[in-house]
Design an enzyme around this catalytic site. Structure first.
Site, mmCIF file in Angstrom:
data_model
loop_
_atom_site.group_PDB
_atom_site.id
_atom_site.type_symbol
_atom_site.label_atom_id
_atom_site.label_comp_id
_atom_site.label_asym_id
_atom_site.label_seq_id
_atom_site.Cartn_x
_atom_site.Cartn_y
_atom_site.Cartn_z
ATOM 1 N N LYS A 250 0.946 -1.020 -0.068
ATOM 2 C CA LYS A 250 -0.017 0.453 0.071
ATOM 3 C C LYS A 250 0.655 1.519 0.463
ATOM 4 O O LYS A 250 1.728 1.598 0.681
ATOM 5 C CB LYS A 250 -0.824 -0.232 1.414
ATOM 6 C CG LYS A 250 -1.913 1.214 1.515
ATOM 7 C CD LYS A 250 -2.717 0.669 2.726
ATOM 8 C CE LYS A 250 -3.659 1.842 2.795
ATOM 9 N NZ LYS A 250 -4.888 1.812 3.776
ATOM 10 N N SER A 322 -9.384 2.566 2.110
ATOM 11 C CA SER A 322 -8.464 3.085 1.432
ATOM 12 C C SER A 322 -6.947 2.211 0.978
ATOM 13 O O SER A 322 -5.931 2.193 0.728
ATOM 14 C CB SER A 322 -7.939 4.301 2.711
ATOM 15 O OG SER A 322 -7.233 2.999 4.004
ATOM 16 N N SER A 346 -10.234 -0.077 6.752
ATOM 17 C CA SER A 346 -9.518 0.115 5.588
ATOM 18 C C SER A 346 -8.750 -1.237 5.065
ATOM 19 O O SER A 346 -8.050 -1.733 3.763
ATOM 20 C CB SER A 346 -8.349 1.331 5.841
ATOM 21 O OG SER A 346 -9.116 2.293 5.633
#
Length: 620
Positions: A250, A322, A346
């Site tokens: 990420k 996210s 997330s």
């Protein structure tokens, strides 16, 4: 003219310069306002620079007559106390509008003299750099329910081995193999890390524009690391099941020489010259970084500076959460696994939407050095994979403590591959997928109806207060410089972080005290070894994150999409559930997820990216 002289002049002249002759109509309202405003500003501007001893504004206006139907002295007194009036009006937004004027004036003076200078000095020390990569808070949250937990000799898990694995004839089949299977192909030299890296880089480039899930392909680094993995193996050195295996991070996780954009156009050219703890751990086991994957802007939802990440199972809808890029890319076979993060949903939301298997570990399991911070008492890093076995392998690699993250701990996790689930009592909520209940019961676990009991009704607001205030502390300078005006989704962080300015320190602490009560009540209510329930129920997401408990996200099936095209479609809506365990008991959640997946194949299904029905139009 000094302040006292001005007052005497007003008394003597009785403001004759603006006295109206008898028999004349008064000037129009706009001129009256102009003359009156000029008078007020003259007095107040002089008064503002006068010492606080001697003549006051009240003295100055004592002899001022009525003018244009208004008592000048009353208005001037009101203007002189405008700071108090403004403060009184503002206090209602802090739920503290009970102070009298004298106390408000005292508060105003104290804030100017003591509070504001201290605020500014502290910001100079720690808040000029956005993102919270440095200067961690000393107010450290510990999620353990059993005191300080230390790992027993830091023992690693006893990974399963499989010998009946052969290289498929096409790249598509290779792309959807598990870590265990790919690791065996590497170990037996049926495939090289270079060849495996080629497979996944091609898929990343092929589908990145379709899913909008990739920020940067780290191609040069990937081939360098793949070569190192192949060279070590040629020398007879095998580093374990992640040796030579590609993966993604990420894009809030720092890797030297590559942009770490945080998904935001404000930071899209940012390079953080440090190796994040989790990246160092993976590199040490021979894993190969092939991509920095999409995070929603500043780790909020799935909207980033390059677009909005889509769900591989139904690319007309978005991935949510996210960790959108890690979930979508893993589900689509663009990487075998990825590292995501969660503050409040997330990992769980995008993994559930995209049909991936994922673990949100116990808070503190993985050190967060080199990772953008939202909330130091909520942020967690975890694996997003194809299988629960893969999640166990990745967790075992990345778990650990580091001095740069005071909340990280060496947690004494038992080996999930050696957990006897027949000795476990598993609860299930009303929201649990009953297929999971039936499968685990058939595998020998004891399943009982269950409910979490707690009296704290403000769970969701406790999480919002905690997350928003902490986030604003890490992005204070970003907001002050007006960068929130350029944020990709104006109804997200900009609104929340402006509102966070109105949360007093006292009420932030009260929220943490309420959080402590919630933790105590949940601990007393947790009378089972684990429980099964909806993994995207917002109340449960808030409870789990506030407590720091682990949860496994597992796909349990598929159902038809809403409003399918008349000609039919192969797009699907994924069905998932969560397996929750107490803090420091991730091994139980992992063991139960592995048991379920050992007799089901939902996690092995492939999204229809290249196999849509002829009339299934996709609107991008």
């Amino acid at each position: 003219m000094g302040f006292q002289e001005l007052c005497r002049a007003f008394r003597a002249r009785q403001v004759s310069a603006v006295r109206l002759p008898h028999g004349h109509r008064p000037p129009p309202p706009c001129l009256r306002l102009l003359l009156f405003t000029a008078l007020c500003f003259t007095v107040l501007e002089t008064a503002a620079h006068a010492p606080r001893t001697g003549t006051t504004v009240e003295d100055c206006v004592a002899g001022v007559p009525r003018i244009m139907g208004t008592e000048v002295k009353d208005v001037l007194k009101q203007e002189a106390g405008s700071g108090v009036i403004a403060l009184k009006g503002a206090m209602k937004y802090f739920d503290a509008d009970f102070f009298n004027d004298s106390k408000l004036r005292e508060m105003e003076d104290g804030a100017k003299e003591f509070n504001v200078p201290a605020f500014r000095e502290n910001r100079k020390l720690v808040a000029l750099e956005n993102g919270g990569l440095h200067n961690p808070s000393v107010l450290v949250f510990k999620s353990s329910w059993s005191g300080e937990s230390k790992a027993k000799d830091n023992n690693r898990f006893d990974y399963p081995h499989t010998s009946d694995v052969h290289r498929p004839s096409n790249d598509e089949d290779i792309a959807f193999m598990s870590i265990v299977e790919l690791g065996e192909l590497i170990r037996t030299k049926e495939i090289t890390s270079r060849e495996l890296t080629d497979v996944f880089l091609r898929r990343l480039k092929r589908y990145s524009n379709v899913l909008e899930s990739v920020v940067t392909c780290t191609e040069d680094l990937a081939y360098k690391q793949a070569k190192e993995a192949d060279d070590l193996l040629a020398q007879g050195k095998y580093l374990g099941p992640l040796h030579g295996i590609p993966y993604g991070l990420k894009d809030i996780i720092a890797v030297p020489q590559y942009n770490t954009t945080w998904g935001s156009k404000t930071f899209k050219n940012q390079v953080i010259d440090m190796e994040a703890f989790v990246y160092k751990r993976l590199k040490s086991t021979g894993a190969v970084l092939v991509a920095k994957l999409v995070t929603g802007s500043l780790a909020y939802d799935d909207i980033w500076f390059g677009g909005r990440t889509r769900n591989p199972w139904n690319i007309e809808e978005f991935s949510t959460g996210s960790s959108a890029g890690p979930a979508a890319s893993t589900s689509a076979g663009m990487v075998p696994f990825a590292i995501g993060s969660e503050t409040a949903g997330s990992i769980t939301y995008p993994a559930a939407r995209c049909g991936a298997t994922a673990l949100r570990p116990t808070f503190g399991t993985v050190a967060r050095n080199g990772v953008m911070s939202i909330s130091e008492s909520l942020d967690k890093l975890g694996p997003i994979c194809r299988t629960a076995v893969d999640c166990a392998i990745v967790l075992d690699t990345i778990r650990g403590t580091d001095a740069g993250d005071p909340s990280s701990r060496e947690i004494a996790l038992e080996d999930p591959f050696h957990v006897d689930i027949t000795e476990l009592t598993i609860g299930y909520l009303d929201s649990a997928e009953m297929e999971v209940v039936k499968v685990l019961s058939a595998k020998g676990a004891k399943l009982v109806p269950f409910k979490l009991n707690y009296t704290v009704e403000s769970v969701q607001s406790i999480l919002n207060i905690t997350m928003d205030v902490d986030m604003l502390a890490h992005f204070d300078n970003w907001q002050r410089e007006g960068n929130d005006d350029d944020y990709e989704a104006q109804d997200q962080w900009p609104v929340e972080l402006r509102r966070a300015r109105l949360i007093p320190a006292v009420d932030y602490v009260q929220a943490q005290r309420a959080r402590g009560r919630l933790i105590r009540e949940i601990r007393e209510s947790f009378t089972v070894d684990a429980f099964i329930g909806n993994v995207t129920d917002w109340e449960l997401v808030c409870v789990g994150n506030l407590i720091g408990m682990p949860v496994m996200v597992i796909p349990t099936g598929f159902k038809s999409i809403e409003d399918p095209p008349k000609g039919g479609t192969k797009r699907r809506t994924t069905v998932t559930t969560g397996i929750y365990a107490p803090p420091d008991h991730d091994h139980i959640a992992l063991a139960l997820a592995m048991a379920y997946q050992s007799v089901t194949n939902h996690h092995k299904q492939r999204p229809p990216l290249d196999n849509l029905a002829p009339d299934d139009k996709i609107h991008t």
